[in-house]
Design an enzyme around this catalytic site. Structure first.
Site, PDB file in Angstrom:
ATOM      1  N   GLU A  74     -11.754   5.470   4.578  1.00  0.00           N
ATOM      2  CA  GLU A  74     -11.193   6.242   5.691  1.00  0.00           C
ATOM      3  C   GLU A  74     -12.236   6.435   6.793  1.00  0.00           C
ATOM      4  OE1 GLU A  74      -8.168   6.830   6.115  1.00  0.00           O
ATOM      5  OE2 GLU A  74      -7.280   6.699   4.121  1.00  0.00           O
ATOM      6  N   TRP A 107      -5.730   0.607  10.307  1.00  0.00           N
ATOM      7  CA  TRP A 107      -5.876   0.643   8.848  1.00  0.00           C
ATOM      8  C   TRP A 107      -5.689  -0.738   8.236  1.00  0.00           C
ATOM      9  CZ3 TRP A 107      -8.239   2.941   5.259  1.00  0.00           C
ATOM     10  CH2 TRP A 107      -7.815   2.887   3.923  1.00  0.00           C
ATOM     11  N   TYR A 136       0.834  -1.204   0.000  1.00  0.00           N
ATOM     12  CA  TYR A 136       0.000   0.000   0.000  1.00  0.00           C
ATOM     13  C   TYR A 136       0.868   1.253   0.000  1.00  0.00           C
ATOM     14  CZ  TYR A 136      -3.396   3.473   1.612  1.00  0.00           C
ATOM     15  OH  TYR A 136      -4.181   4.590   1.728  1.00  0.00           O
TER      16      TYR A 136
END
Length: 212
Positions: free
Chosen positions: A51, A59, A29
């Site tokens: 988000e 995350w 990522y």
């Protein structure tokens, strides 16, 4: 949490942001997505939604469920999601492939309707808050900025739900509106990243009812 390492090398010997090296998913990522410009309406809607779902969670949880989110939310096509009804809401709440939080699901559906109504204007709105701040040095950390606070306010004024200054800043980091790779980070190449961002900004960064 202890002090941030001065220099952290990846498996290829190149320096990366320290947070990116704890899992293979983070490395991928960090290297290929985080900070690269996202110009499309659907792409920005996806990042906004993810988000928001990440709020209060790690995350990595969202990354590992990302394909589940994409299946559940019709590839994050805002026009399609805007048409979701009560049956879809119940389906989403029963889907173990996503984060089953009713407030976040309702926000994602409501936001899709706003984004679909704004169309390309949604992307123009988001990109009008692009900032050219220098990369942070070792030990520097930003979670909220005046720009993210202003972006959150503008998104809320447009009808977007479940977005505050911290979520807005995470959105800015993820979509290229700010380059928060650490100053010594070698992946991706800073010059290539900046050129990609500048190309999108030239098309997208239009004023949105504010003095720039």
């Amino acid at each position: 949490m202890g002090p941030e390492p001065e220099v952290v090398h990846g498996p290829d010997g190149l320096v990366r942001c320290p947070w990116s090296l704890s899992t293979p998913e983070y490395v991928a990522y960090h290297d290929t997505e985080w900070g690269w410009p996202v110009a499309s309406v659907a792409g920005l809607y996806e990042r906004l939604t993810l988000e928001a779902f990440q709020s209060g969670l790690a995350w990595i949880t969202i990354l590992r469920k990302r394909e589940g989110f994409r299946r559940a939310f019709a590839g994050f096509d805002p026009e399609v999601v805007a048409g979701f009804g009560d049956d879809d809401r119940e389906r989403l709440m029963a889907d173990a492939g996503i984060v089953r939080n009713l407030a976040k699901i309702d926000a994602a559906l409501a936001n899709a309707r706003v984004v679909a109504d704004l169309g390309e204007g949604f992307a123009d709105l988001v990109w009008s808050f692009r900032t050219d701040s220098p990369r942070p040095g070792p030990g520097e950390f930003r979670a909220v900025t005046p720009e993210s606070t202003a972006l959150a306010k503008a998104l809320k004024a447009a009808g977007i739900r479940f977005v505050g200054p911290t979520t807005a800043y995470a959105l800015m980091q993820a979509t290229g509106l700010v380059d928060d790779h650490r100053s010594d980070c070698e992946v991706p190449d800073a010059a290539l990243l900046r050129a990609a961002v500048e190309a999108v900004a030239a098309q997208r960064a239009k004023p949105w009812g504010r003095t720039r």
